[in-house]
Design a protein around this motif. Structure first.
Motif, mmCIF file in Angstrom:
data_model
loop_
_atom_site.group_PDB
_atom_site.id
_atom_site.type_symbol
_atom_site.label_atom_id
_atom_site.label_comp_id
_atom_site.label_asym_id
_atom_site.label_seq_id
_atom_site.Cartn_x
_atom_site.Cartn_y
_atom_site.Cartn_z
ATOM 1 N N PHE A 1 0.859 -1.176 0.000
ATOM 2 C CA PHE A 1 0.000 0.000 0.000
ATOM 3 C C PHE A 1 0.895 1.226 0.000
ATOM 4 C CE2 PHE A 1 -2.197 3.399 2.221
ATOM 5 C CZ PHE A 1 -3.393 3.462 1.524
ATOM 6 N N GLU A 2 0.500 2.244 -0.771
ATOM 7 C CA GLU A 2 1.307 3.462 -0.823
ATOM 8 C C GLU A 2 0.402 4.680 -0.924
ATOM 9 O OE1 GLU A 2 4.838 5.544 -3.504
ATOM 10 O OE2 GLU A 2 4.073 3.586 -4.071
ATOM 11 N N ASP A 3 0.734 5.700 -0.149
ATOM 12 C CA ASP A 3 0.113 7.012 -0.275
ATOM 13 C C ASP A 3 0.893 7.723 -1.373
ATOM 14 O OD1 ASP A 3 -0.352 9.815 -0.017
ATOM 15 O OD2 ASP A 3 -1.021 9.516 2.041
ATOM 16 N N LEU A 4 0.261 7.977 -2.512
ATOM 17 C CA LEU A 4 0.967 8.490 -3.687
ATOM 18 C C LEU A 4 1.346 9.960 -3.593
ATOM 19 C CD1 LEU A 4 -1.106 6.637 -6.406
ATOM 20 C CD2 LEU A 4 1.178 6.060 -5.557
ATOM 21 N N VAL A 5 0.814 10.680 -2.632
ATOM 22 C CA VAL A 5 1.173 12.086 -2.449
ATOM 23 C C VAL A 5 2.230 12.212 -1.359
ATOM 24 C CG1 VAL A 5 0.316 14.361 -1.766
ATOM 25 C CG2 VAL A 5 -1.039 12.918 -3.287
ATOM 26 N N ASP A 6 1.982 11.622 -0.213
ATOM 27 C CA ASP A 6 2.889 11.756 0.930
ATOM 28 C C ASP A 6 4.035 10.749 0.910
ATOM 29 O OD1 ASP A 6 1.208 13.749 1.719
ATOM 30 O OD2 ASP A 6 0.317 12.648 3.374
ATOM 31 N N GLY A 7 3.903 9.686 0.105
ATOM 32 C CA GLY A 7 4.977 8.710 -0.019
ATOM 33 C C GLY A 7 5.031 7.667 1.084
ATOM 34 N N ARG A 8 4.065 7.644 1.987
ATOM 35 C CA ARG A 8 4.070 6.611 3.033
ATOM 36 C C ARG A 8 3.764 5.257 2.403
ATOM 37 N NH1 ARG A 8 1.526 10.807 5.992
ATOM 38 N NH2 ARG A 8 2.797 11.432 7.742
ATOM 39 N N LYS A 9 4.483 4.241 2.852
ATOM 40 C CA LYS A 9 4.304 2.898 2.322
ATOM 41 C C LYS A 9 4.138 1.906 3.459
ATOM 42 C CE LYS A 9 7.225 3.830 -1.648
ATOM 43 N NZ LYS A 9 8.404 3.450 -2.401
ATOM 44 N N ALA A 10 3.405 0.845 3.161
ATOM 45 C CA ALA A 10 3.261 -0.257 4.113
ATOM 46 C C ALA A 10 3.141 -1.531 3.291
ATOM 47 C CB ALA A 10 2.020 -0.066 4.984
ATOM 48 N N SER A 11 3.679 -2.610 3.834
ATOM 49 C CA SER A 11 3.578 -3.890 3.134
ATOM 50 C C SER A 11 3.545 -5.015 4.154
ATOM 51 C CB SER A 11 4.743 -4.084 2.169
ATOM 52 O OG SER A 11 5.964 -4.099 2.868
ATOM 53 N N LEU A 12 3.013 -6.144 3.709
ATOM 54 C CA LEU A 12 3.036 -7.339 4.544
ATOM 55 C C LEU A 12 2.941 -8.552 3.649
ATOM 56 C CD1 LEU A 12 0.096 -8.940 4.983
ATOM 57 C CD2 LEU A 12 -0.399 -6.959 6.326
ATOM 58 N N THR A 13 3.354 -9.677 4.197
ATOM 59 C CA THR A 13 3.296 -10.951 3.498
ATOM 60 C C THR A 13 2.588 -11.950 4.398
ATOM 61 O OG1 THR A 13 5.347 -10.501 2.328
ATOM 62 C CG2 THR A 13 4.658 -12.795 2.450
ATOM 63 N N ARG A 14 1.632 -12.672 3.826
ATOM 64 C CA ARG A 14 0.947 -13.745 4.545
ATOM 65 C C ARG A 14 1.105 -15.024 3.739
ATOM 66 N NH1 ARG A 14 -3.715 -12.668 7.714
ATOM 67 N NH2 ARG A 14 -3.760 -14.922 7.821
ATOM 68 N N ASN A 15 1.245 -16.126 4.425
ATOM 69 C CA ASN A 15 1.369 -17.431 3.779
ATOM 70 C C ASN A 15 0.136 -18.268 4.086
ATOM 71 O OD1 ASN A 15 4.051 -17.033 2.742
ATOM 72 N ND2 ASN A 15 4.753 -17.204 4.845
ATOM 73 N N PHE A 16 -0.251 -19.105 3.108
ATOM 74 C CA PHE A 16 -1.331 -20.065 3.329
ATOM 75 C C PHE A 16 -1.080 -21.275 2.449
ATOM 76 C CE2 PHE A 16 -2.787 -17.197 -0.001
ATOM 77 C CZ PHE A 16 -3.407 -18.029 -0.925
ATOM 78 N N SER A 17 -1.745 -22.381 2.788
ATOM 79 C CA SER A 17 -1.558 -23.643 2.073
ATOM 80 C C SER A 17 -2.830 -24.017 1.340
ATOM 81 C CB SER A 17 -1.222 -24.772 3.055
ATOM 82 O OG SER A 17 -0.035 -24.477 3.730
ATOM 83 N N VAL A 18 -2.650 -24.766 0.254
ATOM 84 C CA VAL A 18 -3.784 -25.276 -0.521
ATOM 85 C C VAL A 18 -3.603 -26.792 -0.677
ATOM 86 C CG1 VAL A 18 -4.933 -25.288 -2.762
ATOM 87 C CG2 VAL A 18 -4.178 -23.127 -1.744
ATOM 88 N N GLY A 19 -4.650 -27.525 -0.328
ATOM 89 C CA GLY A 19 -4.661 -28.974 -0.524
ATOM 90 C C GLY A 19 -3.718 -29.752 0.353
ATOM 91 N N THR A 20 -3.285 -29.175 1.461
ATOM 92 C CA THR A 20 -2.349 -29.858 2.355
ATOM 93 C C THR A 20 -2.924 -30.001 3.758
ATOM 94 O OG1 THR A 20 -1.255 -27.775 2.893
ATOM 95 C CG2 THR A 20 -0.335 -29.052 1.079
ATOM 96 N N GLU A 21 -4.216 -30.166 3.856
ATOM 97 C CA GLU A 21 -4.898 -30.198 5.161
ATOM 98 C C GLU A 21 -4.586 -31.421 5.967
ATOM 99 O OE1 GLU A 21 -8.863 -29.783 3.743
ATOM 100 O OE2 GLU A 21 -8.440 -27.833 2.963
#
Length: 145
Positions: free
Chosen positions: A125-145
């Motif tokens: 996510f980025e504020d295009l005027v003020d330049g503030r940025k934030a990011s995150l990463t989440r992991n999840f699995s598919v078909g491995t229950e």
């Protein structure tokens, strides 16, 4: 005034300012320059069935302009399974500043969750005027229950 009194008032002022900054960082109050952008992902599970459905929302909180960009990418084994990017065109907007609470919903179905294994969801996510940025990463699995 004695040097001791200056030190006392300086310490009190520093303590008040520190509380002010901590409240802004915790987003208990919205203050320009001290309130960062933060991202939350709500509703994303840890495991999904093969060709299942995933519904979640991404919310950005902070203080800044009303001109933003959001990018969300789901990757499995280095292959992009889903990509979303929306950036406001700031040239055609009246720019205002203040607290924001930006939310976008996502639904992933069999076209995204079609391979077994680990997935990585990258959010930026980025504020295009003020330049503030934030990011995150989440992991999840598919078909491995």
């Amino acid at each position: 005034m004695a040097l001791r009194e200056y030190a006392k008032y300086g310490g009190i002022t520093a303590a008040i300012f520190a509380v002010f900054v901590v409240l802004a960082q915790a987003q208990a109050i919205s203050v320009p320059f001290f309130t960062p952008a933060t991202i939350r992902v709500n509703g994303l599970g840890d495991n999904y069935g093969l060709n299942g459905d995933a519904t979640f929302t991404i919310t950005a909180h902070g203080y800044g302009s009303n001109c933003h960009a959001l990018q969300v990418e789901a990757v499995h084994d280095g292959e992009r399974k889903s990509f979303y990017r929306k950036a406001d065109d700031c040239r055609y907007m009246e720019i205002t500043h203040g607290p924001y609470n930006f939310t976008r919903s996502f639904e992933y179905g069999s076209e995204v969750l079609s391979s077994k294994g680990e997935y990585k969801l990258d959010v930026r996510f980025e504020d295009l005027v003020d330049g503030r940025k934030a990011s995150l990463t989440r992991n999840f699995s598919v078909g491995t229950e």
